[in-house]
Design a protein around this motif. Structure first.
Motif, short mmCIF file in Angstrom:
data_model
loop_
_atom_site.label_atom_id
_atom_site.label_comp_id
_atom_site.label_asym_id
_atom_site.label_seq_id
_atom_site.Cartn_x
_atom_site.Cartn_y
_atom_site.Cartn_z
N ASN A 106 -2.88 -3.07 -35.17
CA ASN A 106 -1.94 -4.05 -35.74
C ASN A 106 -0.82 -4.40 -34.77
OD1 ASN A 106 -0.86 -1.51 -35.96
ND2 ASN A 106 0.28 -1.97 -37.83
N ILE A 107 -0.45 -3.45 -33.93
CA ILE A 107 0.60 -3.74 -32.93
C ILE A 107 0.01 -4.58 -31.79
CG2 ILE A 107 2.22 -2.74 -31.29
CD1 ILE A 107 2.42 -0.33 -33.08
N ILE A 108 -1.20 -4.18 -31.37
CA ILE A 108 -1.84 -4.87 -30.25
C ILE A 108 -2.06 -6.34 -30.56
CG2 ILE A 108 -3.98 -5.00 -28.92
CD1 ILE A 108 -4.20 -1.95 -29.45
N LYS A 109 -2.35 -6.63 -31.82
CA LYS A 109 -2.63 -8.01 -32.19
C LYS A 109 -1.38 -8.86 -32.23
CE LYS A 109 -6.48 -7.04 -35.13
NZ LYS A 109 -6.93 -7.14 -36.50
N LYS A 110 -0.23 -8.24 -32.22
CA LYS A 110 0.98 -9.04 -32.42
C LYS A 110 1.95 -9.05 -31.26
CE LYS A 110 0.48 -8.73 -37.23
NZ LYS A 110 0.45 -7.56 -38.08
N ILE A 111 1.97 -8.01 -30.47
CA ILE A 111 2.99 -7.96 -29.43
C ILE A 111 2.36 -7.54 -28.11
CG2 ILE A 111 5.08 -6.76 -28.68
CD1 ILE A 111 6.03 -6.86 -31.50
N TYR A 112 2.86 -8.15 -27.04
CA TYR A 112 2.33 -7.79 -25.74
C TYR A 112 3.16 -6.69 -25.10
CZ TYR A 112 1.02 -7.67 -20.97
OH TYR A 112 0.60 -7.20 -19.77
N ARG A 115 -1.14 -2.41 -22.19
CA ARG A 115 -1.92 -1.64 -23.17
C ARG A 115 -2.16 -0.20 -22.76
NH1 ARG A 115 -0.34 -5.27 -26.41
NH2 ARG A 115 -1.71 -7.03 -26.76
N ALA A 267 -7.66 -7.46 -21.91
CA ALA A 267 -7.18 -8.78 -22.31
C ALA A 267 -7.80 -9.24 -23.62
CB ALA A 267 -7.46 -9.79 -21.20
N ALA A 270 -7.18 -7.92 -28.36
CA ALA A 270 -6.62 -8.58 -29.54
C ALA A 270 -7.68 -9.43 -30.24
CB ALA A 270 -5.43 -9.44 -29.16
N ASP A 271 -8.63 -9.96 -29.48
CA ASP A 271 -9.69 -10.76 -30.10
C ASP A 271 -10.71 -9.88 -30.81
OD1 ASP A 271 -8.42 -12.82 -28.92
OD2 ASP A 271 -9.87 -13.14 -27.33
N SER B 78 2.47 -15.47 -26.05
CA SER B 78 3.04 -14.13 -26.03
C SER B 78 2.11 -13.13 -25.35
CB SER B 78 3.40 -13.69 -27.44
OG SER B 78 2.37 -13.98 -28.32
N ILE B 80 -0.80 -12.05 -25.88
CA ILE B 80 -1.63 -11.14 -26.65
C ILE B 80 -3.10 -11.41 -26.36
CG2 ILE B 80 -2.33 -10.56 -29.00
CD1 ILE B 80 0.65 -11.15 -29.69
N LEU B 98 5.74 -12.61 -34.02
CA LEU B 98 4.53 -13.14 -34.62
C LEU B 98 4.43 -12.68 -36.05
CD1 LEU B 98 1.67 -13.32 -32.08
CD2 LEU B 98 3.17 -15.07 -32.95
N THR B 102 6.48 -5.43 -36.81
CA THR B 102 5.38 -4.83 -36.08
C THR B 102 5.82 -3.49 -35.51
OG1 THR B 102 4.73 -7.02 -35.48
CG2 THR B 102 3.69 -5.25 -34.29
#
Lengths: 273, 402
Positions: A106-112, A115, A267, A270-271, B78, B80, B98, B102
């Motif tokens: 959930n964090i990975i999908k929202k903030i860069y 990793r 990279a 998130a996808d 951003s 991601i 986003l 978070t």
């Protein structure tokens, strides 16, 4: 004024500069994991001490009392705990880091942020447990009146931890990357850990084998090297430096392979997640 | 002045299979090692050749329907997810909200979560220390700082999350739908804070479905449609363009069988000329069985979704609900309506507290003629949707306009 570009990833880089920029996150992730892990437990951080102690007692009962396994001439509890400490860094670190990307999806999908911090912090969490478990280690050494050379203690112990951490990190990042892509690894990892516990000389001496092939494999095994180093602190047995070197090389290769795989797929986490 | 963000030909492609499955199964990779290499022609372009520039200090609204590519664009900005092709040149630190909160962990206390969340969002520990009191004040959770987050109400969690995010100090701030939750007072506070941020010279990219909020915060906007930039320009023009695209038909029909009394057909027809223009709503009611007598209500809203008025033809239940199909016509005086597009919602029930059917924004109509005879200056949204009938008494001066 900073200027940078966002574009499709082409070339490979370690991203060390960025890791340094985000260094505080290592602390925060590790701190969070340690805190959350023991927050709801009545005994709290005591579990970090109790777990290896219970394991040691159990294995002493089975391997020393029942099966009479040789322990290189030192009391079996001392033998077992020195192996288990290293083993726990490895197994806990590996499990934590392999699952870390999925649990933090959930964090990975929202903030860069870089990793790599996530699996690295997961291993640091295992190291915090280790630091507490050292108390039990010291207590056992005192209880069994083990003579310890201070020089060896301060040289060999950090070196064996370093080899363990490098190995764990290599395998951990590798599995973390694969786990995001193929969730099958969630089921594979527990079996792997069980298998590896018996494949490594945690509970038996590395000299137990006479088969040259197995011996060769043992010498290239970084975890076996780390355990050997850790034990030689009080067994007085000369360290097989050639094996340590092989083990270290394998550890570094694992690290490179792990980071490479991780950075290549990072990279798209998130996808996929 | 150089743009702070140059978005150049950004394209993001998903393979349809990948997008649906999310993650892959190892089994597929093993059993089908060759299949993966086949070029699937079911590629889906979430973004297709997007280009626009953003200048320092601008607040840009990004609007579009669901699936237009707004979120994908923000995710690329951003960092991601990477673009498939194209590039973005950034001349400043980007922080994105986003989704606020978070990194919040239910087991940690409010205080601990401020530090955790702040550092994930890119704040230094020292920065969090300096802003700590301001964050706590803004969120209004002073008394619960050492309580685990899981004991917070969802409103409190949101307030805390927004408070942390609002104290970030990046050059470019990306905000996505933060106003969807929270009570009215807090929403006002958030809007105020965001206004303050954009006034302080920070660049803001704001994505929202709340056209009012976009209009308030952003001078300029970008309209995305099916992954392409459909329009850029001053916000009110872009919003009108967007709303035009979502116009409703003037006729609606439902053929499904529903086990409650319901509308099966609604049609809106404009007839007559100013000043006697009328809206006629023809509707058909179906009922599966005999039910309580009911009455109907129609809400008329402008295309921004603000309800202008309600028409209740008769507030005594007058429709006998039997298995028989019933057709009605309602005539509504709309001679005060300014030229614009409007939408109608229809309701039926036996009592104001019981609803049989409620069809929201189901049909639309448009007015082209101004209610004021001879008016040459345009009607603007700032002055509402209705021209109020008014009479003047006093001394009249006659001016010859020619």
């Amino acid at each position: 004024m900073i200027e940078y570009e966002i574009k499709p990833q082409n070339k490979f880089s370690l991203g060390l500069k960025e890791l340094w920029k985000y260094r505080e996150l290592f602390y925060f992730f590790t701190w969070r994991d340690v805190k959350v892990k023991y927050k709801q437990a009545a005994l709290g951080i005591l579990w970090a001490i109790l777990q290896p102690l219970v394991m040691m007692l159990m294995f002493t009962l089975i391997f020393s009392k029942a099966l009479n396994v040789s322990s290189d001439g030192i009391p079996y509890p001392v033998f077992a705990i020195s192996g288990l400490l290293i083993w726990n860094i490895f197994s806990n670190g590996l499990i934590n880091s392999a699952n870390s990307m999925v649990t933090n999806a959930n964090i990975i999908k929202k903030i860069y942020f870089p990793r790599l911090i996530i699996p690295m912090s997961a291993i640091l969490t295992a190291l915090v447990d280790f630091a507490f478990a050292l108390i039990i280690y010291a207590a056992i050494l005192i209880y069994y009146h083990q003579e310890v050379s201070m020089l060896k203690l301060f040289l060999y112990l950090p070196l064996s931890i370093l080899i363990t951490v490098i190995t764990t990190f290599g395998l951990g990042t590798f599995l973390a990357a694969l786990n995001v892509k193929y969730r099958d690894f969630q089921y594979i990892i527990p079996f792997m850990i069980q298998f590896l516990l018996f494949a490594n000389p945690v509970l038996y001496s590395s000299k137990a084998f006479t088969n040259p092939v197995i011996n060769g494999l043992m010498r290239a095994n970084p975890i076996a090297s780390a355990i050997q180093l850790c034990r030689s602190i009080f067994t007085g047995i000369e360290v097989d430096w050639q094996a340590i070197m092989f083990g270290s090389i394998v550890a570094v290769l694992l690290l490179l392979a792990g980071i490479y795989t991780f950075r290549k797929t990072e990279a798209y986490f998130a996808d996929l997640a | 002045m150089k743009p702070i963000l140059e978005i150049q030909h950004i394209t993001k492609k998903f393979k349809l299979g990948e997008k649906q499955e999310g993650y892959l199964a190892l089994r597929d990779a093993i059993s089908n090692p060759f299949k993966k290499k086949e070029e699937k022609n079911t590629a889906f372009f979430a973004l297709n050749d997007i280009s626009f520039d953003v200048y320092p200090g601008q607040s840009i609204g990004i609007i579009g329907k669901n699936g237009a590519g707004k979120s994908t664009l923000l995710k690329i900005l951003s960092k991601i997810t990477p673009p498939t092709s194209g590039k973005i040149i950034c001349r400043g630190r980007i922080a994105s909200l986003l989704e606020v909160g978070t990194g919040f962990h239910p087991e940690l206390s409010g205080r601990e979560n401020i530090y955790m969340n702040g550092s994930i969002l890119g704040m230094r520990k020292s920065e969090i220390n300096t802003h700590f009191d301001a964050i706590v004040n803004f969120s209004g959770v002073e008394n619960f700082l050492d309580t685990p987050l899981k004991r917070y109400s969802s409103g409190m969690q949101l307030r805390l999350a927004f408070a942390v995010a609002a104290h970030l100090e990046p050059e470019i701030l990306i905000i996505d739908e933060v106003l969807a939750v929270g009570d009215a007072e807090f929403q006002k506070k958030c809007l105020g804070k965001m206004n303050e941020i954009s006034k302080s010279g920070r660049t803001v990219l704001f994505v929202s479905h709340d056209m009012g909020a976009v209009q308030n915060l952003c001078e300029n906007s970008v309209l995305l449609n099916f992954g392409k930039v459909a329009r850029t320009g001053p916000t009110s023009n872009v919003i009108d363009d967007y709303l035009l695209n979502t116009n409703r038909n003037n006729k609606w029909e439902q053929l499904k069988n529903i086990d409650k009394p319901h509308f099966s057909k609604i049609e809106a027809i404009i007839h007559g000329k100013q000043p006697n223009i009328r809206l006629r709503i023809d509707f058909t009611i179906n009922s599966p069985a005999e039910m309580q007598p009911s009455f109907v209500a129609f809400d008329i809203a402008n295309k921004r979704g603000n309800v202008i008025g309600q028409s209740i033809p008769n507030n005594n239940p007058f429709i006998c609900l039997t298995k028989e199909k019933r057709e009605y016509s309602v005539n509504i005086a709309i001679n005060g309506f300014v030229p614009n597009d409007y939408v109608i919602s229809a309701w039926i029930g036996p009592h104001n507290s019981t609803t049989y059917d409620h069809q929201k924004e189901i049909v639309g109509f448009s007015i082209t003629e101004s209610p004021q005879e001879g008016r040459i200056f345009p009607h603007t949204p700032d002055h509402g949707n209705i021209i109020l009938q008014s009479e003047v008494s006093g001394k009249f001066q006659k001016i010859n306009l020619s």
